[in-house]
Structures are given as structure tokens and as C-alpha cells.
Scaffold this motif. Structure first.
Motif, PDB file in Angstrom:
ATOM      1  N   TRP A  47       0.847  -1.192   0.000  1.00 49.71           N
ATOM      2  CA  TRP A  47       0.000   0.000   0.000  1.00 49.71           C
ATOM      3  C   TRP A  47       0.882   1.241   0.000  1.00 49.71           C
ATOM      4  N   ILE A  49       1.925   4.861   0.755  1.00 46.44           N
ATOM      5  CA  ILE A  49       1.616   5.896   1.744  1.00 46.44           C
ATOM      6  C   ILE A  49       2.094   7.251   1.226  1.00 46.44           C
ATOM      7  N   TYR A  55       2.798  12.003  -4.100  1.00 53.48           N
ATOM      8  CA  TYR A  55       1.613  11.729  -3.289  1.00 53.48           C
ATOM      9  C   TYR A  55       1.992  11.615  -1.822  1.00 53.48           C
ATOM     10  N   GLU A  56       1.136  12.132  -0.952  1.00 52.93           N
ATOM     11  CA  GLU A  56       1.278  11.957   0.493  1.00 52.93           C
ATOM     12  C   GLU A  56      -0.099  11.755   1.090  1.00 52.93           C
ATOM     13  N   ALA A  57      -0.290  10.634   1.767  1.00 55.97           N
ATOM     14  CA  ALA A  57      -1.581  10.361   2.404  1.00 55.97           C
ATOM     15  C   ALA A  57      -1.829  11.381   3.507  1.00 55.97           C
ATOM     16  N   VAL A  87      -6.605   3.128   8.744  1.00 62.05           N
ATOM     17  CA  VAL A  87      -6.550   3.867   7.485  1.00 62.05           C
ATOM     18  C   VAL A  87      -7.813   3.672   6.655  1.00 62.05           C
ATOM     19  N   THR A  89      -8.409   3.128   2.523  1.00 59.83           N
ATOM     20  CA  THR A  89      -7.665   2.857   1.300  1.00 59.83           C
ATOM     21  C   THR A  89      -8.568   3.114   0.107  1.00 59.83           C
ATOM     22  N   ASP A  90      -7.952   3.191  -1.052  1.00 60.38           N
ATOM     23  CA  ASP A  90      -8.739   3.379  -2.267  1.00 60.38           C
ATOM     24  C   ASP A  90      -9.086   2.054  -2.934  1.00 60.38           C
ATOM     25  N   THR A  94      -3.452   2.168  -2.597  1.00 60.42           N
ATOM     26  CA  THR A  94      -3.040   3.446  -2.022  1.00 60.42           C
ATOM     27  C   THR A  94      -3.786   3.693  -0.717  1.00 60.42           C
ATOM     28  N   ILE A  95      -3.053   4.149   0.290  1.00 60.50           N
ATOM     29  CA  ILE A  95      -3.687   4.568   1.535  1.00 60.50           C
ATOM     30  C   ILE A  95      -4.186   5.987   1.321  1.00 60.50           C
ATOM     31  N   ALA A  96      -5.481   6.172   1.502  1.00 65.02           N
ATOM     32  CA  ALA A  96      -6.117   7.459   1.224  1.00 65.02           C
ATOM     33  C   ALA A  96      -6.150   8.378   2.441  1.00 65.02           C
ATOM     34  N   GLN A  97      -6.118   7.809   3.654  1.00 61.58           N
ATOM     35  CA  GLN A  97      -6.175   8.601   4.892  1.00 61.58           C
ATOM     36  C   GLN A  97      -5.597   7.764   6.018  1.00 61.58           C
TER      37      GLN A  97
END
Length: 119
Positions: A47, A49, A55-57, A87, A89-90, A94-97
């Protein structure tokens, strides 16, 4: 009849937040091999991050300095640790939050047969 309809609508609105998707608990290798690059590898895969310059979660600040805990350095000041994260995820890797992070002992991940060895 309008009053019952209004009460029902208000009840649905009040309960809507409870129906929201709960954060996922993901545990595994937290890897930071080079500046600005972070990922989590768990039993479901890898995943993302953070990727340098891209990109940055949101919530990255919850991870903190993993080298202050049980940690393996692999590239100067960079390396990996074991931990659990709450977290969103999408569903695409990808970790979304990030809501929280808890660092664990390296042995916890080493002894988890569902986890691949960190790379």
C-alpha cells in the motif's frame, strides 16, 4: 402523516454517520527506504503511503519517527519497522487517509506467516 415523515427523515439523517465505512486496521511492514517514499506491506499486498514529489496520504504525521522504536536501518537513516495503522484505502493499493499508527516489535512482523519479508 407529515410529522411522522419528518421524524423518520430526521432519524435517517442522524444515523447516516453511523453507516459510514469504518477505517481499516492494516498491520505489517512500514517501509521508508529513501527520502519521501513510504509504503505498508501487509498480508493483502503493498500500500502506497507516500511517493517523493507526488503523493502523500493525509494523516502522515501520525506515523512519526519510526527509527525511535524497534527499527531496522537499511539505507543510512532509512529503513523499516513493524506497525498497525487505522486507514482508509482506495482499494487500488493506495492509503487514502491515516487515522492512527502504532509501532510494534520487529518480531511481531517477522513471526507473522501472512507477511512477506521486507524488501
Amino acid at each position: 402523516m407529515k410529522r411522522v415523515g419528518l421524524i423518520s427523515a430526521c432519524a435517517l439523517i442522524a444515523l447516516a454517520p453511523l453507516a459510514a465505512t469504518a477505517a481499516e486496521n492494516r498491520c505489517g511492514w512500514i517501509q521508508n527506504p529513501t527520502p519521501g517514499n513510504w509504503w505498508l506491506t501487509d498480508g493483502d499486498g503493498q500500500w502506497t503511503i507516500m511517493t517523493q514529489g507526488s503523493y502523500e496520504a493525509p494523516g502522515m504525521e501520525h506515523i512519526g519517527d519510526i527509527s525511535a522504536g524497534d527499527y531496522i536501518a537499511t539505507n543510512g537513516n532509512y529503513g523499516y519497522a513493524c506497525g498497525c495503522m487505522q486507514v482508509d484505502t482506495d482499494g487500488q493499493g493506495t492509503i487514502a487517509q491515516i487515522y492512527s499508527f502504532r509501532q510494534l516489535s520487529i518480531g511481531k512482523c517477522e513471526n507473522d506467516e501472512a507477511l512477506p519479508a521486507p524488501n
